[in-house]
Write an enzyme that holds these catalytic residues in place. Sequence first.
Site, PDB file in Angstrom:
ATOM      1  N   ARG A 118       0.169  -0.439  14.815  1.00  0.00           N
ATOM      2  CA  ARG A 118       0.134  -1.389  13.709  1.00  0.00           C
ATOM      3  C   ARG A 118       0.678  -2.773  14.060  1.00  0.00           C
ATOM      4  O   ARG A 118       0.426  -3.745  13.356  1.00  0.00           O
ATOM      5  CB  ARG A 118       0.908  -0.819  12.516  1.00  0.00           C
ATOM      6  N   ASP A 138       7.652  -1.670  -1.272  1.00  0.00           N
ATOM      7  CA  ASP A 138       8.180  -1.040  -0.052  1.00  0.00           C
ATOM      8  C   ASP A 138       9.166  -1.951   0.678  1.00  0.00           C
ATOM      9  O   ASP A 138      10.274  -1.527   1.036  1.00  0.00           O
ATOM     10  CB  ASP A 138       7.003  -0.713   0.875  1.00  0.00           C
ATOM     11  N   LYS A 139       8.767  -3.184   0.892  1.00  0.00           N
ATOM     12  CA  LYS A 139       9.595  -4.047   1.755  1.00  0.00           C
ATOM     13  C   LYS A 139      10.961  -4.315   1.122  1.00  0.00           C
ATOM     14  O   LYS A 139      11.974  -4.416   1.816  1.00  0.00           O
ATOM     15  CB  LYS A 139       8.843  -5.343   2.065  1.00  0.00           C
ATOM     16  N   ASP A 194       1.464   5.041  -1.004  1.00  0.00           N
ATOM     17  CA  ASP A 194       1.231   5.592   0.330  1.00  0.00           C
ATOM     18  C   ASP A 194       2.353   6.537   0.775  1.00  0.00           C
ATOM     19  O   ASP A 194       2.139   7.396   1.600  1.00  0.00           O
ATOM     20  CB  ASP A 194       0.988   4.488   1.364  1.00  0.00           C
ATOM     21  N   HIS A 195       3.547   6.356   0.202  1.00  0.00           N
ATOM     22  CA  HIS A 195       4.675   7.237   0.551  1.00  0.00           C
ATOM     23  C   HIS A 195       5.800   6.973  -0.427  1.00  0.00           C
ATOM     24  O   HIS A 195       5.826   5.940  -1.098  1.00  0.00           O
ATOM     25  CB  HIS A 195       5.149   6.979   1.981  1.00  0.00           C
ATOM     26  N   ASP A 201       2.748   0.091  -2.416  1.00  0.00           N
ATOM     27  CA  ASP A 201       3.346   0.542  -1.155  1.00  0.00           C
ATOM     28  C   ASP A 201       4.771   1.019  -1.407  1.00  0.00           C
ATOM     29  O   ASP A 201       5.587   0.293  -1.967  1.00  0.00           O
ATOM     30  CB  ASP A 201       3.327  -0.597  -0.137  1.00  0.00           C
ATOM     31  N   HIS A 232      11.730   5.311   4.413  1.00  0.00           N
ATOM     32  CA  HIS A 232      10.760   6.028   3.578  1.00  0.00           C
ATOM     33  C   HIS A 232      11.261   7.454   3.367  1.00  0.00           C
ATOM     34  O   HIS A 232      12.088   7.944   4.129  1.00  0.00           O
ATOM     35  CB  HIS A 232       9.397   6.125   4.275  1.00  0.00           C
ATOM     36  N   THR A 264      -1.484  -1.467   5.397  1.00  0.00           N
ATOM     37  CA  THR A 264      -2.365  -1.022   4.308  1.00  0.00           C
ATOM     38  C   THR A 264      -3.673  -1.827   4.244  1.00  0.00           C
ATOM     39  O   THR A 264      -4.754  -1.234   4.145  1.00  0.00           O
ATOM     40  CB  THR A 264      -1.612  -1.029   2.976  1.00  0.00           C
ATOM     41  N   HIS A 282      13.163  -1.233   1.390  1.00  0.00           N
ATOM     42  CA  HIS A 282      13.816  -1.255   2.715  1.00  0.00           C
ATOM     43  C   HIS A 282      15.060  -2.148   2.674  1.00  0.00           C
ATOM     44  O   HIS A 282      16.061  -1.859   3.329  1.00  0.00           O
ATOM     45  CB  HIS A 282      12.867  -1.808   3.779  1.00  0.00           C
ATOM     46  N   SER A 324       3.071   3.514   6.439  1.00  0.00           N
ATOM     47  CA  SER A 324       1.875   3.051   5.724  1.00  0.00           C
ATOM     48  C   SER A 324       0.622   3.140   6.579  1.00  0.00           C
ATOM     49  O   SER A 324      -0.480   3.262   6.052  1.00  0.00           O
ATOM     50  CB  SER A 324       2.064   1.604   5.270  1.00  0.00           C
ATOM     51  N   GLU A 366      -3.319  -4.159  -2.923  1.00  0.00           N
ATOM     52  CA  GLU A 366      -2.028  -3.580  -2.565  1.00  0.00           C
ATOM     53  C   GLU A 366      -0.854  -4.412  -3.077  1.00  0.00           C
ATOM     54  O   GLU A 366      -0.818  -5.630  -2.883  1.00  0.00           O
ATOM     55  CB  GLU A 366      -1.879  -3.479  -1.040  1.00  0.00           C
TER      56      GLU A 366
HETATM   57 ZN   LIG Z   1       7.937   0.689   4.601  1.00  0.00          ZN
END
Ligand SMILES: [Zn+2]
Length: 452
Positions: A172, A328-329, A370-371, A57, A414, A161, A332, A108, A323
Amino acid sequence: MTSSSRLIRRGAVAVVALGALTAAALPTFASGGDRTTAVRAAVQGGKARNVILLIGDGMGDSEITIARNYAKGAAGRLAMDTLPLTGEYTTYAVNKTDPSRPDYVTDSAASGTGWSTGHKTYNGAISVTPDGKAQPTVLELARKAGFRTGDVTTAELGDATPAVLAAHVADRSCEGPADMAKCPKQDKVNGGPGSISEQQVQTGADIYLGGGRARFAQTVKAGPYKGRTVIDQAKAAGYNVVTDTAGLSAAKADRKLLGLFADGNLPLEQTGPLAKAGGTEPSRCAPNAEFTGPHLTDMAGKALQLLDAQTRHAKKGFFLQIEGASIDKQDHAANPCGQIGEHIEFDNAVKSALDYARHHADTLVVVTADHGHTSQIIPVEADSPGQTATLITADGAEMKINYATTKPGVSQEHTGTEVRIAAQGPQAANVVGVTDQTDLFHTLSRALGVGR
Ligand SMILES: [Zn+2]
């Protein structure tokens, strides 16, 4: 690290000498050699018995390079770098009220909906199109066709995800029965199919492993399980519910498995200095003393073991998504060691999948993201307006990592870049070149022989 990669790192002269002297000893896809035959041999059509989809992610090219530099050195290679066929794919979402217009930076949920259903959607949507219609997912199609299925993550199981494979909600945030404010149509009190966690149980994948215990402990509001928890609902549906590493390793293949190893997301593998305005002293990452387990590789290994046992004498194999969520987290959070630790553990899970595929050649393995995300490698002397941290890499060199997609102290964003997709096994050739995330749905379903 192999001795050859250690040599390569000493410089270009060493590479030339190495290529001449020890080419035969290098792995098939080592750089410098003629790869034509190896690439040709990697192109397989036909059907796959098993599909393993690994999602990092927020794992853009920049995140991959940061993790590689830190853990292996600039000339080293991660397990995910060894897949023979690689492309890039576009990730954009679409505008909810006017789906003909792109929303260039995806989340995501929209991106996962892309590869799990083959449809573009708006940010926040979980496997529904902008018109609100639920679209069948590759996991649901595989399950219907007789494949065993699994869904593994380091995030909450209700996170985007893992959710996109087995649930359909308008937003979500609707992870548990008490979280339905943005999903009135799906709420059970209105006759809908319920929250993400309820729908995951109802979809009935053979294996769910991750965090999010607190969501599954919420009370079901209507229907046959009214007044009981989603965990009760899962038990009634035949799931063995485990909550720690011992329970995970003791789990047998004769029952469905729901592993809920944390109330929220799973703890991080590594800690270190957060990036800050003005930068940090050069430092290294350290193991997180508060890590409770299981590692992503423990979950991935167990899922592979159980799915293999469940399909050994069956006509059909399995579909498994794994995943690495907190790349990702922690991106951030402008936390480079958190991000790198999750990335390396995700790469270990990639290695587990490749080891499995080595003994099961009819397995399609896809590794992608995913990005893209915020972190960038910038010159050590650069004066960034954002937050930076300097790490000492496996090369013994300084690497300055910059987080500057928002103001310092605000959650980083992102990015809208295309990202890497790599694969091996039947249908893997379809990731080569520049494709879109929705194309991956077709590659996966073609490999499994499901869907259209
Ligand atoms: Zn994110």
